[in-house]
Design a protein around this motif. Sequence first.
Motif, short mmCIF file in Angstrom:
data_model
loop_
_atom_site.label_atom_id
_atom_site.label_comp_id
_atom_site.label_asym_id
_atom_site.label_seq_id
_atom_site.Cartn_x
_atom_site.Cartn_y
_atom_site.Cartn_z
N GLU A 1 0.83 -1.21 0.00
CA GLU A 1 0.00 0.00 0.00
C GLU A 1 0.86 1.26 0.00
N MET A 2 1.90 1.26 0.84
CA MET A 2 2.79 2.41 0.89
C MET A 2 3.55 2.55 -0.43
N GLU A 3 3.93 1.42 -1.01
CA GLU A 3 4.75 1.46 -2.23
C GLU A 3 3.97 1.93 -3.46
N ILE A 4 2.65 1.83 -3.43
CA ILE A 4 1.87 2.40 -4.54
C ILE A 4 1.38 3.80 -4.21
N GLY A 5 1.89 4.35 -3.08
CA GLY A 5 1.67 5.75 -2.77
C GLY A 5 0.43 6.08 -1.96
N LEU A 6 -0.15 5.09 -1.26
CA LEU A 6 -1.37 5.38 -0.52
C LEU A 6 -1.12 6.08 0.81
N GLY A 7 0.07 5.91 1.37
CA GLY A 7 0.38 6.58 2.63
C GLY A 7 -0.30 5.94 3.83
N ALA A 8 0.00 6.50 5.01
CA ALA A 8 -0.61 6.03 6.25
C ALA A 8 -0.76 7.25 7.18
N PRO A 9 -1.99 7.48 7.68
CA PRO A 9 -3.21 6.67 7.49
C PRO A 9 -3.76 6.81 6.07
N ARG A 10 -4.69 5.89 5.75
CA ARG A 10 -5.28 5.88 4.42
C ARG A 10 -6.66 5.22 4.51
N PRO A 11 -7.50 5.39 3.52
CA PRO A 11 -8.78 4.67 3.52
C PRO A 11 -8.54 3.16 3.48
#
Length: 320
Positions: free
Chosen positions: A52-62
């Motif tokens: 998830e982080m590697e495709i750029g969604l970040g944390a926190p995220r939906p």
Amino acid sequence: MDLAPLDPVVPRVAVSGCLLGEPVRYNAGHCRSRFLTQNLEPYVEWVSVCPEMEIGLGAPRPSLRLVGREGGDLRLVTRDGSADHTDAMVELADRRAAQLADLDGWVLKSRSPSCGPRGVTRHLENGNPADRRSRGVFAGRIMDALPATPVEEEGRLNDPVLREHFVERIFAQARLRALFEGGWKGRDLVAFHSAHKLQILAHDPARYRLLGRVVAAAGARPPDELRAEYTDLFAAAFAVRPKRGRHVNALQHVFGPMSERLDDARRHDITGIIDAYARGEVPLQVPMTLLRHHARGEDIAYLQAQTYFQPYPADLPIGA
């Protein structure tokens, strides 16, 4: 090269970053695994991944979920359906599988719609849960691309039997990788196989015989072809979890070469302990310890070199 099969190795293992305590979950938290970070970490080289982080969604995220019909392509979408990340996740998985093809194992986050190797919830288009029989999008692509590589989820590693099996597999894979990373020749593969024979026999007698035939023809086959066939069979053999009867068979194969060197009293002690293990009265470590003691005492080099007696470092706290 003259590679000693029992030379120390350090398995290289990919792991979901949240299991190492990295705050990369959808809520910016983590799911740190005590076994991975305290027991196993000193003995392996971790390669942290978080799709998830590697495709750029970040944390926190939906939060994400798998959506689709049974037997159809599943989509990785946000819980509210506003975004679909399937294509990005598939592209990442294919790229990471190519980059990390030489790893000795993977430990992934259970039940994750990205990382879960099994038992992930599939949802219908209306949002209702349908079943828990799917794989996460990232995990599924990785497992399809790297079928010979051990993949496990952290939840199953709480089971001592599954945990020991996984650890045994990643160390076996690491030893095989060490062999093939050097300037190996057919005789090196023969020596490697000889040291692993009893361990392989305990896992999968059928592939034990097939591997023996592959090694017997080692000098007459192209190295790349030999390596590929041996690697596939070796991994498939270790993927089979050994049962009590197969351990009994392997123990009897250990006892055979030493029996003629022992007096009647010691032979009786060993056969009695193997029979007790077969009946479930003592743990495997009891006959293993006794047989290893006599292999050393009688200086039987073939048996002392067997990985069956020490499939991973002796001080690794596997049962904790």
